[in-house]
Design a protein around this motif. Structure first.
Motif, PDB file in Angstrom:
ATOM      1  N   ILE A 164      64.009  22.900  44.696  1.00 32.25           N
ATOM      2  CA  ILE A 164      62.512  23.591  45.242  1.00 32.25           C
ATOM      3  C   ILE A 164      62.858  24.737  45.487  1.00 32.25           C
ATOM      4  O   ILE A 164      61.664  25.563  46.024  1.00 32.25           O
ATOM      5  CB  ILE A 164      62.102  22.673  46.621  1.00 32.25           C
ATOM      6  CG1 ILE A 164      63.176  22.632  47.673  1.00 32.25           C
ATOM      7  CG2 ILE A 164      61.832  21.254  46.097  1.00 32.25           C
ATOM      8  CD1 ILE A 164      62.455  22.083  48.935  1.00 32.25           C
ATOM      9  N   ASP A 165      63.888  25.733  45.174  1.00 30.36           N
ATOM     10  CA  ASP A 165      64.184  26.959  45.804  1.00 30.36           C
ATOM     11  C   ASP A 165      63.171  27.942  45.292  1.00 30.36           C
ATOM     12  O   ASP A 165      62.622  28.600  46.009  1.00 30.36           O
ATOM     13  CB  ASP A 165      65.506  27.465  45.310  1.00 30.36           C
ATOM     14  CG  ASP A 165      66.693  26.527  45.950  1.00 30.36           C
ATOM     15  OD1 ASP A 165      66.571  25.375  46.279  1.00 30.36           O
ATOM     16  OD2 ASP A 165      67.801  27.243  46.400  1.00 30.36           O
ATOM     17  N   GLU A 166      62.828  27.850  43.901  1.00 34.36           N
ATOM     18  CA  GLU A 166      61.839  28.776  43.285  1.00 34.36           C
ATOM     19  C   GLU A 166      60.371  28.561  43.980  1.00 34.36           C
ATOM     20  O   GLU A 166      59.688  29.241  44.287  1.00 34.36           O
ATOM     21  CB  GLU A 166      61.805  28.764  42.060  1.00 34.36           C
ATOM     22  CG  GLU A 166      63.144  29.229  41.036  1.00 34.36           C
ATOM     23  CD  GLU A 166      62.993  29.141  39.909  1.00 34.36           C
ATOM     24  OE1 GLU A 166      61.795  28.763  39.267  1.00 34.36           O
ATOM     25  OE2 GLU A 166      63.937  29.381  38.954  1.00 34.36           O
ATOM     26  N   GLU A 167      60.024  27.340  44.135  1.00 32.13           N
ATOM     27  CA  GLU A 167      58.790  26.940  44.682  1.00 32.13           C
ATOM     28  C   GLU A 167      58.608  27.435  46.081  1.00 32.13           C
ATOM     29  O   GLU A 167      57.602  28.030  46.595  1.00 32.13           O
ATOM     30  CB  GLU A 167      58.554  25.556  44.411  1.00 32.13           C
ATOM     31  CG  GLU A 167      58.337  25.069  43.028  1.00 32.13           C
ATOM     32  CD  GLU A 167      59.628  24.877  42.312  1.00 32.13           C
ATOM     33  OE1 GLU A 167      59.385  24.725  41.038  1.00 32.13           O
ATOM     34  OE2 GLU A 167      60.722  25.064  42.822  1.00 32.13           O
ATOM     35  N   ALA A 169      60.335  29.656  47.608  1.00 30.00           N
ATOM     36  CA  ALA A 169      60.392  31.260  47.512  1.00 30.00           C
ATOM     37  C   ALA A 169      58.737  32.045  47.210  1.00 30.00           C
ATOM     38  O   ALA A 169      58.463  32.689  47.799  1.00 30.00           O
ATOM     39  CB  ALA A 169      61.246  31.961  46.465  1.00 30.00           C
ATOM     40  N   ALA A 170      58.197  31.350  46.382  1.00 26.51           N
ATOM     41  CA  ALA A 170      56.667  31.525  45.897  1.00 26.51           C
ATOM     42  C   ALA A 170      55.864  31.162  46.966  1.00 26.51           C
ATOM     43  O   ALA A 170      54.738  31.943  46.915  1.00 26.51           O
ATOM     44  CB  ALA A 170      56.591  31.017  44.463  1.00 26.51           C
ATOM     45  N   ALA A 171      56.003  30.123  47.933  1.00 23.17           N
ATOM     46  CA  ALA A 171      54.967  29.988  48.686  1.00 23.17           C
ATOM     47  C   ALA A 171      54.729  30.420  50.040  1.00 23.17           C
ATOM     48  O   ALA A 171      53.787  31.004  50.547  1.00 23.17           O
ATOM     49  CB  ALA A 171      55.270  28.096  48.970  1.00 23.17           C
ATOM     50  N   VAL A 172      56.236  30.996  50.627  1.00 20.46           N
ATOM     51  CA  VAL A 172      56.262  31.529  51.682  1.00 20.46           C
ATOM     52  C   VAL A 172      55.852  33.078  51.666  1.00 20.46           C
ATOM     53  O   VAL A 172      56.530  33.611  50.459  1.00 20.46           O
ATOM     54  CB  VAL A 172      57.508  31.429  52.624  1.00 20.46           C
ATOM     55  CG1 VAL A 172      57.796  29.869  52.688  1.00 20.46           C
ATOM     56  CG2 VAL A 172      58.666  31.967  51.485  1.00 20.46           C
ATOM     57  N   THR A 173      55.402  33.857  52.706  1.00 18.17           N
ATOM     58  CA  THR A 173      55.141  35.062  52.600  1.00 18.17           C
ATOM     59  C   THR A 173      55.927  35.752  53.617  1.00 18.17           C
ATOM     60  O   THR A 173      56.115  36.964  53.362  1.00 18.17           O
ATOM     61  CB  THR A 173      53.709  35.310  52.546  1.00 18.17           C
ATOM     62  OG1 THR A 173      53.256  34.872  53.858  1.00 18.17           O
ATOM     63  CG2 THR A 173      52.776  34.422  51.569  1.00 18.17           C
ATOM     64  N   GLY A 174      56.251  35.256  54.856  1.00 20.97           N
ATOM     65  CA  GLY A 174      56.747  35.826  55.925  1.00 20.97           C
ATOM     66  C   GLY A 174      55.627  36.460  56.875  1.00 20.97           C
ATOM     67  O   GLY A 174      55.984  37.328  57.671  1.00 20.97           O
ATOM     68  N   ALA A 175      54.450  36.408  56.272  1.00 17.69           N
ATOM     69  CA  ALA A 175      53.408  36.968  57.260  1.00 17.69           C
ATOM     70  C   ALA A 175      53.238  36.539  58.690  1.00 17.69           C
ATOM     71  O   ALA A 175      53.830  35.522  58.896  1.00 17.69           O
ATOM     72  CB  ALA A 175      52.002  36.861  56.550  1.00 17.69           C
ATOM     73  N   ASP A 176      52.703  37.403  59.425  1.00 21.09           N
ATOM     74  CA  ASP A 176      52.470  36.967  60.803  1.00 21.09           C
ATOM     75  C   ASP A 176      51.627  35.895  60.855  1.00 21.09           C
ATOM     76  O   ASP A 176      50.499  35.622  60.291  1.00 21.09           O
ATOM     77  CB  ASP A 176      51.884  38.085  61.594  1.00 21.09           C
ATOM     78  CG  ASP A 176      52.670  39.466  61.507  1.00 21.09           C
ATOM     79  OD1 ASP A 176      53.964  39.127  61.432  1.00 21.09           O
ATOM     80  OD2 ASP A 176      52.258  40.340  61.975  1.00 21.09           O
ATOM     81  N   ASP A 177      51.975  35.051  61.718  1.00 23.19           N
ATOM     82  CA  ASP A 177      51.183  33.636  61.886  1.00 23.19           C
ATOM     83  C   ASP A 177      51.185  32.743  60.884  1.00 23.19           C
ATOM     84  O   ASP A 177      50.504  31.654  60.882  1.00 23.19           O
ATOM     85  CB  ASP A 177      49.838  34.052  62.478  1.00 23.19           C
ATOM     86  CG  ASP A 177      49.033  32.666  63.189  1.00 23.19           C
ATOM     87  OD1 ASP A 177      50.074  32.124  63.989  1.00 23.19           O
ATOM     88  OD2 ASP A 177      47.974  32.516  63.159  1.00 23.19           O
ATOM     89  N   ALA A 192      65.886  21.849  52.248  1.00 23.70           N
ATOM     90  CA  ALA A 192      64.454  22.666  52.266  1.00 23.70           C
ATOM     91  C   ALA A 192      64.962  23.840  53.151  1.00 23.70           C
ATOM     92  O   ALA A 192      64.337  24.894  52.957  1.00 23.70           O
ATOM     93  CB  ALA A 192      63.187  21.842  52.894  1.00 23.70           C
ATOM     94  N   THR A 193      65.726  23.763  54.156  1.00 21.94           N
ATOM     95  CA  THR A 193      65.939  24.594  55.154  1.00 21.94           C
ATOM     96  C   THR A 193      66.925  25.691  54.364  1.00 21.94           C
ATOM     97  O   THR A 193      66.901  26.859  54.603  1.00 21.94           O
ATOM     98  CB  THR A 193      66.660  24.276  56.314  1.00 21.94           C
ATOM     99  OG1 THR A 193      67.817  23.274  56.121  1.00 21.94           O
ATOM    100  CG2 THR A 193      65.650  23.278  57.262  1.00 21.94           C
ATOM    101  N   VAL A 198      67.524  31.113  51.511  1.00 23.77           N
ATOM    102  CA  VAL A 198      67.344  31.815  50.455  1.00 23.77           C
ATOM    103  C   VAL A 198      66.496  32.708  50.316  1.00 23.77           C
ATOM    104  O   VAL A 198      66.342  33.947  49.786  1.00 23.77           O
ATOM    105  CB  VAL A 198      67.728  30.885  49.215  1.00 23.77           C
ATOM    106  CG1 VAL A 198      67.548  31.815  48.145  1.00 23.77           C
ATOM    107  CG2 VAL A 198      68.982  30.384  49.086  1.00 23.77           C
ATOM    108  N   ALA A 199      65.125  32.215  50.660  1.00 25.87           N
ATOM    109  CA  ALA A 199      64.041  32.848  50.633  1.00 25.87           C
ATOM    110  C   ALA A 199      63.634  34.078  51.623  1.00 25.87           C
ATOM    111  O   ALA A 199      62.676  34.865  51.732  1.00 25.87           O
ATOM    112  CB  ALA A 199      62.787  31.848  50.680  1.00 25.87           C
ATOM    113  N   GLY A 200      64.706  34.269  52.341  1.00 23.31           N
ATOM    114  CA  GLY A 200      64.566  35.123  53.531  1.00 23.31           C
ATOM    115  C   GLY A 200      63.844  34.560  54.772  1.00 23.31           C
ATOM    116  O   GLY A 200      63.374  35.606  55.637  1.00 23.31           O
TER     117      GLY A 200
END
Length: 212
Positions: A164-167, A169-177, A192-193, A198-200
Motif C-alpha cells: 500500500i506504499d504508493e496508495e 503516499a497519494a492519500a496523505v497530504t500533510g495538511a494542517d488538521d 501501514a505505519t 516513507v511518505a514523510g
C-alpha cells in the motif's frame, strides 16, 4: 455503559461478513472509530469480543461489522453470524481513543476488518462537509455499496490487494488538521505505519487501533 440491546437488522456486506445493526440504549454515546464489547452465552459458555463501530452515528441504532475466517471461526463468531432481528446481546463501552473528532480531512488506512471503522469515519466526515480518503487492503472487499457511495460523494477510496506504499503516499497530504487513522491486525498496522514513514508522515501522529 453496560446494557442489553436488541438486534435491529443483519446485513450481508461481504464474504463471511455481516453488519449488525443494534438498538442504542438510553444514554449511549460513541464516536466513529470507538469500539464496544459484545458478550453472550453460547452453548453454556460465556464469550466476549471487541468490535469497532462501523456506523457514522449512534442516535437510534449503531452498527458493528463482523467478519469471520471459516477456518478459524469459533462458537461465538458463528453465533454472531447467525443472529436474527430481535435477538439480544450484552454490550459494554464505548472504549478507545482513536476516533473521529471533526478533523477537516481524514485518511483511513484499513486492513481486513478495519473497513468497518473506515466507512463509519469517512461517512461522518463527508456528512460534516469534510474531506475523506480510504486506503483499504484486502483480497475480499466488504461494504462495497458504502464504499461506492463514498466515492460518489467525493471521497477518495482505493482498494488494493498487496503493498500500500504508493496508495498511502497519494492519500496523505500533510495538511494542517489532516488526521490519519490505522485500523487492522498487527501485520497490517506495521505495514501501514511503515508506509506513512516513507511518505514523510510521522506514524506517532496517527490514531491507531491494532486488532491483535
Amino acid at each position: 455503559m453496560d446494557a442489553t440491546v436488541a438486534v435491529g437488522a443483519v446485513r450481508d456486506v461481504g464474504p463471511q461478513t455481516v453488519a449488525l445493526e443494534l438498538e442504542s440504549p438510553d444514554g449511549f454515546d460513541a464516536e466513529p472509530g470507538q469500539f464496544i464489547k459484545l458478550a453472550a452465552t453460547v452453548e453454556g459458555e460465556e464469550y466476549a469480543r471487541f468490535y469497532t463501530l462501523s456506523s457514522p452515528g449512534v442516535d437510534d441504532t449503531f452498527e458493528v461489522t463482523v467478519g469471520v475466517d471459516p477456518e478459524e471461526a469459533g462458537p461465538f463468531s458463528q453465533f454472531l453470524l447467525d443472529l436474527e432481528v430481535g435477538d439480544e446481546l450484552d454490550i459494554s463501552g464505548p472504549f478507545g481513543q482513536s476516533y473521529y473528532e471533526g478533523e477537516s480531512r481524514v485518511v483511513v488506512l484499513a486492513g481486513g476488518p478495519g473497513v468497518g471503522p473506515a466507512v463509519g469515519i469517512a461517512e461522518a466526515a463527508v456528512d460534516d462537509g469534510n474531506e475523506a480518503a480510504i486506503v483499504y487492503q484486502t483480497d475480499a472487499p466488504a461494504h462495497g455499496n458504502r464504499l461506492d457511495a463514498l466515492r460518489e460523494a467525493g471521497a477518495s477510496v482505493v482498494v488494493v490487494d498487496g503493498a500500500i506504499d504508493e496508495e498511502v503516499a497519494a492519500a496523505v497530504t500533510g495538511a494542517d488538521d489532516e488526521q490519519v487513522f490505522v485500523y487492522g491486525f498487527a501485520a497490517f498496522v506495521e505495514d501501514a505505519t511503515a508506509a506513512l514513514d516513507v511518505a514523510g508522515i510521522d506514524p506517532d501522529d496517527a490514531k491507531v487501533e491494532n486488532f491483535g
